[in-house]
Design an enzyme around this catalytic site. Structure first.
Site, mmCIF file in Angstrom:
data_model
loop_
_atom_site.group_PDB
_atom_site.id
_atom_site.type_symbol
_atom_site.label_atom_id
_atom_site.label_comp_id
_atom_site.label_asym_id
_atom_site.label_seq_id
_atom_site.Cartn_x
_atom_site.Cartn_y
_atom_site.Cartn_z
ATOM 1 N N GLY A 189 0.782 -1.225 0.000
ATOM 2 C CA GLY A 189 0.000 0.000 0.000
ATOM 3 C C GLY A 189 0.815 1.277 0.000
ATOM 4 C CB CYS A 232 5.097 -4.242 5.196
ATOM 5 S SG CYS A 232 5.420 -2.640 5.935
ATOM 6 N N GLY A 233 5.008 -5.862 2.413
ATOM 7 C CA GLY A 233 4.588 -7.070 1.692
ATOM 8 C C GLY A 233 5.606 -7.503 0.650
HETATM 9 C C1 HEM Z 1 0.984 0.422 11.214
HETATM 10 C C2 HEM Z 1 1.863 0.437 10.253
HETATM 11 C C3 HEM Z 1 2.565 -0.770 9.709
HETATM 12 C C4 HEM Z 1 2.128 -2.034 9.565
HETATM 13 C C5 HEM Z 1 0.765 -2.595 9.902
HETATM 14 C C6 HEM Z 1 3.223 -2.792 9.039
HETATM 15 C C7 HEM Z 1 3.198 -4.148 8.778
HETATM 16 C C8 HEM Z 1 4.321 -4.882 8.517
HETATM 17 C C9 HEM Z 1 4.436 -6.297 8.600
HETATM 18 C C10 HEM Z 1 3.326 -7.228 8.988
HETATM 19 C C11 HEM Z 1 5.697 -6.647 8.263
HETATM 20 C C12 HEM Z 1 6.327 -8.024 8.307
HETATM 21 C C13 HEM Z 1 7.111 -7.860 9.563
HETATM 22 C C14 HEM Z 1 7.630 -8.951 10.429
HETATM 23 O O1 HEM Z 1 7.038 -10.023 10.554
HETATM 24 O O2 HEM Z 1 8.679 -8.703 11.097
HETATM 25 C C15 HEM Z 1 6.385 -5.449 7.961
HETATM 26 C C16 HEM Z 1 7.686 -5.392 7.525
HETATM 27 C C17 HEM Z 1 8.267 -4.245 7.055
HETATM 28 N N1 HEM Z 1 7.823 -2.982 7.259
HETATM 29 FE FE1 HEM Z 1 6.040 -2.485 8.028
HETATM 30 N N2 HEM Z 1 4.280 -1.982 8.847
HETATM 31 C C18 HEM Z 1 3.924 -0.744 9.238
HETATM 32 C C19 HEM Z 1 4.722 0.374 9.224
HETATM 33 C C20 HEM Z 1 5.936 0.443 8.578
HETATM 34 C C21 HEM Z 1 6.748 1.630 8.495
HETATM 35 C C22 HEM Z 1 6.446 2.925 9.178
HETATM 36 C C23 HEM Z 1 7.817 1.306 7.731
HETATM 37 C C24 HEM Z 1 8.970 2.145 7.268
HETATM 38 C C25 HEM Z 1 9.453 3.176 7.859
HETATM 39 C C26 HEM Z 1 7.692 -0.068 7.374
HETATM 40 C C27 HEM Z 1 8.575 -0.770 6.610
HETATM 41 C C28 HEM Z 1 8.664 -2.124 6.616
HETATM 42 C C29 HEM Z 1 9.689 -2.872 5.973
HETATM 43 C C30 HEM Z 1 10.831 -2.293 5.147
HETATM 44 C C31 HEM Z 1 9.432 -4.200 6.242
HETATM 45 C C32 HEM Z 1 10.240 -5.362 5.850
HETATM 46 C C33 HEM Z 1 10.126 -5.968 4.550
HETATM 47 C C34 HEM Z 1 11.283 -6.960 4.556
HETATM 48 O O3 HEM Z 1 12.427 -6.521 4.367
HETATM 49 O O4 HEM Z 1 11.038 -8.155 4.814
HETATM 50 N N3 HEM Z 1 6.544 -0.562 7.919
HETATM 51 N N4 HEM Z 1 5.540 -4.391 8.142
HETATM 52 S S1 SF4 Z 2 1.756 -2.100 5.724
HETATM 53 FE FE1 SF4 Z 2 3.776 -1.361 5.094
HETATM 54 S S2 SF4 Z 2 3.783 -1.407 2.823
HETATM 55 FE FE2 SF4 Z 2 1.693 -1.624 3.528
HETATM 56 S S3 SF4 Z 2 0.953 0.421 3.444
HETATM 57 FE FE3 SF4 Z 2 1.674 0.113 5.536
HETATM 58 S S4 SF4 Z 2 3.815 0.784 5.599
HETATM 59 FE FE4 SF4 Z 2 3.169 0.620 3.443
#
Ligand code: HEM
Ligand code: SF4
Lengths: 538, 78
Positions: free
Chosen positions: A438, A443-444
């Site tokens: 999104g 994250c996906g």
């Molecule tokens: C409420 C907000 C967010 C949700 C629900 C969310 C959800 C997720 C989930 C479910 C994962 C897999 C993580 C795991 O099992 O360790 C993930 C990974 C990740 N998230 Fe988020 N995230 C959020 C906010 C953010 C933000 C603020 C950032 C960046 C500043 C971010 C960047 C990433 C990245 C880069 C990954 C890893 C992908 C990878 O290298 O495997 N996310 N996030």
């Molecule tokens: S869950 Fe991660 S990739 Fe998806 S909209 Fe949020 S910050 Fe972006």
């Protein structure tokens, strides 16, 4: 509160603001404050500087910011027992509106938690040896691994003890609770790269080497991978690491990151930036200074990539025992389904549930004579299928606007619906991995999808419409991120558009050729032509 | 900490103009709708003859509140 440590970077005048916050009070100290204060006095009592630190407790504000949190629970190596699964389910039921997500790093995620519930949740997790601590924050996150460790015919050694040692060493270790940025480790001895080595900050992959006439099975070491808006593939160090050296090497790499990683700008702080600046050679030299001599690289035992998928019933290393790889569409289940899964794991397997980085699950150690009954279980027949349809089975999605503050568009339900539509519309007998996100944070894991869909909002005469940019050709088989096409497709047209794109690939491809390889062979320009012709007739 | 109903974001939008020109627009707004109209206003202000905007999309948002939140815009030589 633990005694404050005098870190060597503490006096650097160019530290970013978050660094100052971390120096003022270690992230881990928020756990005590949550338990003793915030969970009693409520959301209004939370100090804004502590809100950032909540991540060290594994919790994060969800969207809309109305006082609800998401929580990520570490599942080291993706292995969980049935008792733990039941506790997770009960937490979801009591506090999380019945929702359980399996994530792309094998963790389990809850939503809708209130701060009042956190102390009780921490206790319930601890009672079964689980923890959400450091599942978010600038610290070592969930350790990714092979969910088949110990039973995998394609592994060269059992990594379970190593995952346990790493977890024990790093979790709540104040030497490493203040890193410049998030830090992701993976370890797997599966020869098909089950734990996505190249997109982790630190990864161990299977290798062997003859040392003093003796063949040793161990690991190669990769550093500096990561996705987000500026994705990088990890670099392999010229190092062979014996199993007994894994913790030492991990400590060394993490120490380098802690002490030399960049703390001036948060957008330039992940380990990948240090690795990009130093290069693999200097990184190794610095590592050796810390941990002592290491053998140079041996023979790489990695062969291709299984994508993290294990569908179906397969024989284990142990003759007569089988594991079952199940599909959980976009990783989402409800509490009762998790309870039922725990029952199946007990009744048919050894009680273990594996979580996969593809947002799926598996059950281990099923004796041959129980397979037929297992296959007939309603949960397996109706929901978590052994042989899911092509698109539902290979669809990954981030959280999207449903709970995420940074999301531009809805993703999870949309990806599920899109996959269903494609399964009804296009017949395809080989996997085609579609990843939906999104926003640029990924994250996906959009970049490793055969097709990666990234959300945007488009203004039309009738208002704002959600749309997706199309990226093609991602894989970790011959590691390469997917690349953007010139096409922003509104959601009303997304299904038919992809159906046509995939139909053109079907007509053109070589026998069994996966989409990423096809893109590689015919070239991006050819795919762009396909896109243009579809858009002209649309 | 006070409860916020809306949060302010720094938005990044992309506009395709009739002549094929591409613009990247950065605006501060507290809803996606407002981001769109702010972007349109800014484009209007930027040009003498009102341009025909063929496509306007919102591609990223970052919460403000931390110093230095921003975007890098890639441009090309004409
Ligand atoms: C409420 C907000 C967010 C949700 C629900 C969310 C959800 C997720 C989930 C479910 C994962 C897999 C993580 C795991 O099992 O360790 C993930 C990974 C990740 N998230 Fe988020 N995230 C959020 C906010 C953010 C933000 C603020 C950032 C960046 C500043 C971010 C960047 C990433 C990245 C880069 C990954 C890893 C992908 C990878 O290298 O495997 N996310 N996030
Ligand atoms: S869950 Fe991660 S990739 Fe998806 S909209 Fe949020 S910050 Fe972006």
């Amino acid at each position: 509160m633990a005694e404050r440590k005098q870190w060597k970077w503490a006096d650097d005048p160019s530290l970013n603001k978050m660094e100052l916050t971390k120096l003022e009070k270690d992230g881990l100290d928020v756990i005590e404050t949550i338990v003793n204060t915030y969970s009693k006095e409520g959301f209004q009592s939370i100090e804004s500087s502590d809100m950032d630190r909540f991540k060290w407790a594994g919790v994060y504000q969800q969207r809309p910011k109305d006082g609800h949190f998401m929580m990520r629970v570490r599942i080291p190596g993706g292995l969980l027992n049935s008792e733990q699964a039941r506790v997770l389910a009960k937490i979801a039921e009591d506090y999380g509106r019945d929702l359980v997500d399996v994530t792309t790093r094998q963790a389990v995620q809850f939503h809708w938690l209130t701060v009042e519930s956190l102390a009780d949740i921490f206790d319930r997790l601890a009672a079964v040896g689980l923890s959400s601590f450091e599942a978010c924050g600038d610290c070592p996150r969930t350790i990714m691994g092979n969910p088949l460790a110990g039973i995998d015919p394609h592994e060269v050694l059992d990594t379970r003890p190593l995952v346990a040692e790493l977890e024990k060493f790093f979790l709540l270790n104040r030497e490493f609770s203040n890193l410049p940025r998030k830090y992701k480790m993976s370890i797997s001895a599966n020869i098909h790269n089950a734990a996505h080595a190249q997109i982790n900050d630190l990864a161990f992959t299977p290798a062997k080497k003859t040392i003093a006439g003796e063949e040793v099975i161990g690991f190669h070491v990769w550093v500096g991978g990561g996705l987000s808006a500026k994705p990088y593939l990890a670099k392999k160090l010229d190092v062979f690491c014996r199993p007994e050296e894994v913790v030492k090497v991990a400590e060394g790499v993490t120490t380098l990151f802690r002490d030399y990683g960049y703390r001036q700008k948060r957008t330039h702080a992940r380990l990948k930036f240090l690795v990009a600046d130093w290069g693999a050679e200097k990184f190794k030299e610095e590592l050796v200074k810390l941990v002592g001599e290491l053998e140079p690289q041996g023979e790489d035992l990695l062969q291709g990539w299984n994508g993290g998928y294990f569908y179906g019933i397969h024989e284990q290393k142990q003759k007569g025992l089988y594991y079952a790889g199940l599909s959980v569409p976009v990783g989402r289940m409800d509490a009762s389904e998790l309870v039922e899964l725990a029952r199946l794991a007990d009744e048919y397997g050894d009680g273990t549930i594996g979580t996969c980085n593809t947002q799926n699950v598996l059950i281990r150690n099923i004796p041959k004579d129980k397979i037929a009954a297992f296959q007939a279980e309603p949960l397996i027949v109706n929901r978590f299928k052994l042989q899911p349809n092509t698109f539902v089975g290979y669809a990954v999605s981030c959280t999207g606007t449903e709970y995420c503050n940074l999301a531009i568009v809805e993703t999870k339900e949309r990806m599920r619906a899109l996959a269903l539509y494609l399964d009804e519309t296009v017949e395809l007998d080989t996997p085609l991995r579609i990843h939906m996100i999104g926003c640029p944070n990924s994250c996906g894991q959009r970049q490793i999808g055969d097709i990666g869909l990234q959300g945007a909002l488009v203004k039309t005469p009738s208002g704002m419409v959600e749309a997706f940019d199309i990226h093609v050709g991602g894989t970790l088989e011959e590691p390469q991120f997917n690349r953007k096409l010139n096409a922003r497709i509104t959601v009303d047209k997304l299904g038919p558009f992809l159906a046509q794109l995939i139909t053109l690939y079907k007509a053109d491809r070589l026998e069994g050729e996966p989409y990423w390889r096809y893109v590689e062979r015919v070239g991006l320009e050819r795919i762009q032509e396909q896109v243009d012709s579809i858009l002209q007739t649309a | 900490m006070s409860e916020e109903q809306t949060e302010t974001y720094l938005y990044k939008l992309e506009a395709v103009l009739e002549e094929g020109r591409l613009l990247t627009v950065v605006v501060l707004a507290n809803s996606d709708e407002r981001a769109f109209s702010a972007a349109e206003n800014n484009i209007l202000r930027h040009t003498v003859a009102p341009p025909h905007i063929k496509e306007l999309s919102l591609v990223e948002k970052k919460p403000i509140g931390r110093q230095g939140v921003g975007y890098v815009i890639e441009t090309s030589h004409f």
